[in-house]
Enzyme design. Structure first.
Site, PDB file in Angstrom:
ATOM      1  N   ARG A  37       0.824  -1.204   0.000  1.00 30.37           N
ATOM      2  CA  ARG A  37       0.000   0.000   0.000  1.00 30.37           C
ATOM      3  C   ARG A  37       0.866   1.265   0.000  1.00 30.37           C
ATOM      4  O   ARG A  37       0.361   2.372   0.136  1.00 30.37           O
ATOM      5  CB  ARG A  37      -0.981   0.007   1.184  1.00 30.37           C
ATOM      6  CG  ARG A  37      -1.702  -1.316   1.373  1.00 30.37           C
ATOM      7  CD  ARG A  37      -3.219  -1.274   1.318  1.00 30.37           C
ATOM      8  NE  ARG A  37      -3.792  -0.192   0.571  1.00 30.37           N
ATOM      9  CZ  ARG A  37      -4.443  -0.293  -0.585  1.00 30.37           C
ATOM     10  NH1 ARG A  37      -4.567  -1.457  -1.168  1.00 30.37           N
ATOM     11  NH2 ARG A  37      -4.963   0.742  -1.149  1.00 30.37           N
ATOM     12  N   HIS A  67       7.856  -6.663  -7.126  1.00 30.00           N
ATOM     13  CA  HIS A  67       6.560  -6.074  -7.484  1.00 30.00           C
ATOM     14  C   HIS A  67       6.445  -4.716  -6.792  1.00 30.00           C
ATOM     15  O   HIS A  67       6.631  -4.612  -5.584  1.00 30.00           O
ATOM     16  CB  HIS A  67       5.420  -7.008  -7.069  1.00 30.00           C
ATOM     17  CG  HIS A  67       4.096  -6.700  -7.700  1.00 30.00           C
ATOM     18  ND1 HIS A  67       3.511  -5.440  -7.623  1.00 30.00           N
ATOM     19  CD2 HIS A  67       3.247  -7.456  -8.432  1.00 30.00           C
ATOM     20  CE1 HIS A  67       2.362  -5.469  -8.287  1.00 30.00           C
ATOM     21  NE2 HIS A  67       2.175  -6.674  -8.794  1.00 30.00           N
ATOM     22  N   TYR A  70       0.941  -1.334  -4.937  1.00 30.14           N
ATOM     23  CA  TYR A  70      -0.283  -1.107  -5.706  1.00 30.14           C
ATOM     24  C   TYR A  70      -0.658   0.367  -5.803  1.00 30.14           C
ATOM     25  O   TYR A  70      -1.345   0.791  -6.723  1.00 30.14           O
ATOM     26  CB  TYR A  70      -1.480  -1.810  -5.033  1.00 30.14           C
ATOM     27  CG  TYR A  70      -1.414  -3.301  -5.042  1.00 30.14           C
ATOM     28  CD1 TYR A  70      -0.978  -3.985  -6.180  1.00 30.14           C
ATOM     29  CD2 TYR A  70      -1.812  -4.044  -3.942  1.00 30.14           C
ATOM     30  CE1 TYR A  70      -0.930  -5.365  -6.195  1.00 30.14           C
ATOM     31  CE2 TYR A  70      -1.770  -5.429  -3.958  1.00 30.14           C
ATOM     32  CZ  TYR A  70      -1.324  -6.076  -5.083  1.00 30.14           C
ATOM     33  OH  TYR A  70      -1.293  -7.430  -5.103  1.00 30.14           O
ATOM     34  N   HIS A 108       2.072  -2.264 -11.929  1.00 30.57           N
ATOM     35  CA  HIS A 108       0.784  -2.035 -12.582  1.00 30.57           C
ATOM     36  C   HIS A 108       0.923  -0.696 -13.290  1.00 30.57           C
ATOM     37  O   HIS A 108       1.364   0.279 -12.656  1.00 30.57           O
ATOM     38  CB  HIS A 108      -0.339  -1.985 -11.549  1.00 30.57           C
ATOM     39  CG  HIS A 108      -0.537  -3.283 -10.814  1.00 30.57           C
ATOM     40  ND1 HIS A 108      -1.466  -3.439  -9.819  1.00 30.57           N
ATOM     41  CD2 HIS A 108       0.089  -4.483 -10.962  1.00 30.57           C
ATOM     42  CE1 HIS A 108      -1.416  -4.693  -9.386  1.00 30.57           C
ATOM     43  NE2 HIS A 108      -0.485  -5.338 -10.046  1.00 30.57           N
ATOM     44  N   GLU A 143       2.559  -4.837 -16.101  1.00 29.97           N
ATOM     45  CA  GLU A 143       1.666  -5.985 -15.955  1.00 29.97           C
ATOM     46  C   GLU A 143       0.371  -5.760 -16.734  1.00 29.97           C
ATOM     47  O   GLU A 143      -0.185  -4.661 -16.726  1.00 29.97           O
ATOM     48  CB  GLU A 143       1.368  -6.218 -14.456  1.00 29.97           C
ATOM     49  CG  GLU A 143       0.482  -7.436 -14.218  1.00 29.97           C
ATOM     50  CD  GLU A 143       0.403  -7.854 -12.747  1.00 29.97           C
ATOM     51  OE1 GLU A 143       1.102  -7.257 -11.897  1.00 29.97           O
ATOM     52  OE2 GLU A 143      -0.365  -8.788 -12.463  1.00 29.97           O
ATOM     53  N   ASP A 177      -0.489 -11.602 -16.683  1.00 26.58           N
ATOM     54  CA  ASP A 177      -1.197 -12.225 -15.560  1.00 26.58           C
ATOM     55  C   ASP A 177      -2.408 -12.965 -16.128  1.00 26.58           C
ATOM     56  O   ASP A 177      -3.277 -12.351 -16.760  1.00 26.58           O
ATOM     57  CB  ASP A 177      -1.623 -11.123 -14.560  1.00 26.58           C
ATOM     58  CG  ASP A 177      -2.247 -11.677 -13.300  1.00 26.58           C
ATOM     59  OD1 ASP A 177      -3.184 -12.495 -13.411  1.00 26.58           O
ATOM     60  OD2 ASP A 177      -1.829 -11.276 -12.194  1.00 26.58           O
ATOM     61  N   HIS A 180      -5.740 -11.682 -14.926  1.00 30.51           N
ATOM     62  CA  HIS A 180      -6.047 -10.354 -15.451  1.00 30.51           C
ATOM     63  C   HIS A 180      -6.458 -10.393 -16.926  1.00 30.51           C
ATOM     64  O   HIS A 180      -7.425  -9.736 -17.310  1.00 30.51           O
ATOM     65  CB  HIS A 180      -4.839  -9.427 -15.291  1.00 30.51           C
ATOM     66  CG  HIS A 180      -4.474  -9.166 -13.864  1.00 30.51           C
ATOM     67  ND1 HIS A 180      -3.408  -8.367 -13.518  1.00 30.51           N
ATOM     68  CD2 HIS A 180      -5.021  -9.583 -12.698  1.00 30.51           C
ATOM     69  CE1 HIS A 180      -3.327  -8.314 -12.190  1.00 30.51           C
ATOM     70  NE2 HIS A 180      -4.283  -9.046 -11.676  1.00 30.51           N
ATOM     71  N   HIS A 212       2.275 -14.282 -14.459  1.00 33.95           N
ATOM     72  CA  HIS A 212       1.605 -14.503 -13.183  1.00 33.95           C
ATOM     73  C   HIS A 212       0.552 -15.564 -13.430  1.00 33.95           C
ATOM     74  O   HIS A 212      -0.348 -15.359 -14.251  1.00 33.95           O
ATOM     75  CB  HIS A 212       0.928 -13.221 -12.688  1.00 33.95           C
ATOM     76  CG  HIS A 212       1.868 -12.226 -12.102  1.00 33.95           C
ATOM     77  ND1 HIS A 212       1.504 -10.929 -11.840  1.00 33.95           N
ATOM     78  CD2 HIS A 212       3.155 -12.368 -11.686  1.00 33.95           C
ATOM     79  CE1 HIS A 212       2.546 -10.290 -11.304  1.00 33.95           C
ATOM     80  NE2 HIS A 212       3.552 -11.140 -11.205  1.00 33.95           N
ATOM     81  N   ASP A 225     -10.630  -8.878 -11.392  1.00 40.49           N
ATOM     82  CA  ASP A 225      -9.351  -9.114 -10.721  1.00 40.49           C
ATOM     83  C   ASP A 225      -9.483  -9.729  -9.327  1.00 40.49           C
ATOM     84  O   ASP A 225      -9.103  -9.123  -8.333  1.00 40.49           O
ATOM     85  CB  ASP A 225      -8.535  -7.803 -10.635  1.00 40.49           C
ATOM     86  CG  ASP A 225      -7.099  -8.055 -10.156  1.00 40.49           C
ATOM     87  OD1 ASP A 225      -6.722  -9.230  -9.983  1.00 40.49           O
ATOM     88  OD2 ASP A 225      -6.375  -7.064  -9.961  1.00 40.49           O
ATOM     89  N   HIS A 227      -8.229 -13.198  -7.774  1.00 42.33           N
ATOM     90  CA  HIS A 227      -7.471 -14.423  -8.044  1.00 42.33           C
ATOM     91  C   HIS A 227      -8.108 -15.613  -7.315  1.00 42.33           C
ATOM     92  O   HIS A 227      -8.675 -15.458  -6.247  1.00 42.33           O
ATOM     93  CB  HIS A 227      -6.029 -14.285  -7.555  1.00 42.33           C
ATOM     94  CG  HIS A 227      -5.289 -13.151  -8.182  1.00 42.33           C
ATOM     95  ND1 HIS A 227      -3.944 -12.957  -7.997  1.00 42.33           N
ATOM     96  CD2 HIS A 227      -5.700 -12.148  -8.996  1.00 42.33           C
ATOM     97  CE1 HIS A 227      -3.561 -11.878  -8.660  1.00 42.33           C
ATOM     98  NE2 HIS A 227      -4.608 -11.365  -9.268  1.00 42.33           N
ATOM     99  N   GLU A 257       0.159 -16.283  -7.682  1.00 45.50           N
ATOM    100  CA  GLU A 257      -0.336 -15.231  -6.771  1.00 45.50           C
ATOM    101  C   GLU A 257      -1.713 -15.659  -6.307  1.00 45.50           C
ATOM    102  O   GLU A 257      -2.669 -14.889  -6.325  1.00 45.50           O
ATOM    103  CB  GLU A 257      -0.460 -13.891  -7.502  1.00 45.50           C
ATOM    104  CG  GLU A 257       0.826 -13.338  -8.049  1.00 45.50           C
ATOM    105  CD  GLU A 257       0.592 -12.058  -8.841  1.00 45.50           C
ATOM    106  OE1 GLU A 257      -0.311 -12.048  -9.714  1.00 45.50           O
ATOM    107  OE2 GLU A 257       1.293 -11.080  -8.586  1.00 45.50           O
TER     108      GLU A 257
HETATM  109 ZN    ZN Z   1      -4.461  -9.313  -9.721  1.00 43.07          ZN
HETATM  110 FE    FE Z   2      -0.465 -10.289 -11.056  1.00 37.94          FE
HETATM  111 FE    FE Z   3       0.293  -7.312  -9.833  1.00 37.06          FE
END
Ligand code: ZN
Ligand code: FE
Ligand code: FE
Length: 282
Positions: A37, A67, A70, A108, A143, A177, A180, A212, A225, A227, A257
């Protein structure tokens, strides 16, 4: 060689994360560079990085994927959010050179928050042009996104439009991904070859550097989105096994993930994928 791993915590350091990877049969792993975050990254510990190098050799880990948080949004309408994105990207890329040179850093692309995808594409490319440098050994990956909210990068065209505007585009690649792209509308279940052909003609397969591997809780084109564990979602295990066995993808590193509370869940999926990879080969 099958390069397979999952997302792991680096809360106890890089060496501990690499040991965790080895303990579940993984030979690669993904980690958040800092709190997902946002916020400040923990200072790097030279002792930890030295033992990280030793543990990597022990378990044959030659590839890692970082990564970005976000909250990073280089296409925000707010200048302070764009500034945070620039500082975080620059700092993370510096740190990657110390953690392990020559690796992958995934982000992202951004969210356009009402400004329109075209404006966002330009802002994201501007950010990459500001943080990439010729001497850098890390490859920055964009991504592919599900298209939740105003996310940029749902279509291969949007991803390609960003890369086209990056000057040092040799340092840029793509992370696909599976959840995604499925949620984004690409039919990797009945037409994986067609989706890969589309990726190749729009972005170019040479840009694809990581996958991913996730199942999805939602039907195709849901733009959600969420998973799911492999085989428990609407993509299904067979389609994901076909992804790891596809000739155009098989040499890439794959990262789970999937929603698990413990390492045992990942160990089970890695085991199952290794079997699927061998069975389809014979
Ligand atoms: Zn995702
Ligand atoms: Fe991903
Ligand atoms: Fe991601």
């Amino acid at each position: 060689m099958f390069t397979i791993g999952c997302h792991l915590s680096i809360a106890k350091g890089f060496a501990a994360a690499a040991r965790d990877a080895g303990s579940i049969g993984a030979n690669t792993f993904q980690f958040f560079t800092r709190n997902p975050r946002g916020g400040k990254a923990k200072p790097l510990d030279d002792d930890d990085l030295r033992s990280f190098a030793t543990v990597r050799e022990q378990f044959g880990i030659h590839r890692i994927l970082a990564h970005a948080p976000y909250t990073l949004n280089p296409s925000s309408a707010k200048p302070e959010t764009r500034e945070f994105a620039l500082q975080t990207l620059a700092d993370d890329l510096d740190r990657m050179e110390r953690i392990m040179p020559g690796q992958l850093y995934n982000m992202h692309p951004g969210a356009h928050v009402g400004q329109g995808a075209q404006a966002a594409v330009e802002m994201i490319a501007d950010a990459l042009n500001a943080v990439l440098s010729p001497g850098q050994t890390t490859t920055l990956l964009l991504e592919t996104m599900a298209g939740k909210g105003s996310e940029v990068g749902r279509t291969f065209e949007e991803v390609a439009a960003i890369i086209e505007r990056v000057e040092l585009s040799d340092h840029v690649g793509v992370c696909l991904d599976t959840c995604h792209v499925w949620d984004g509308g690409y039919d990797i279940v009945s037409d994986l070859d067609g989706v890969i052909d589309q990726f190749d003609s729009v972005i170019g397969l040479d840009r694809l550097r990581a996958v991913h591997l996730n199942d999805s809780k939602n039907p195709r084109a849901a733009h959600k989105d969420r998973h799911e564990k492999l085989g428990e979602g609407l993509i299904g295990f067979d389609a994901l096994a076909a992804v790891v066995n596809h000739p155009a993808l098989e040499a890439l590193p794959f990262y789970l993930e999937t929603p698990h509370d413990d390492l045992a869940g990942y160990a089970g999926e890695i085991e199952r994928l290794k079997k699927a990879r061998v069975e389809q080969r014979e």
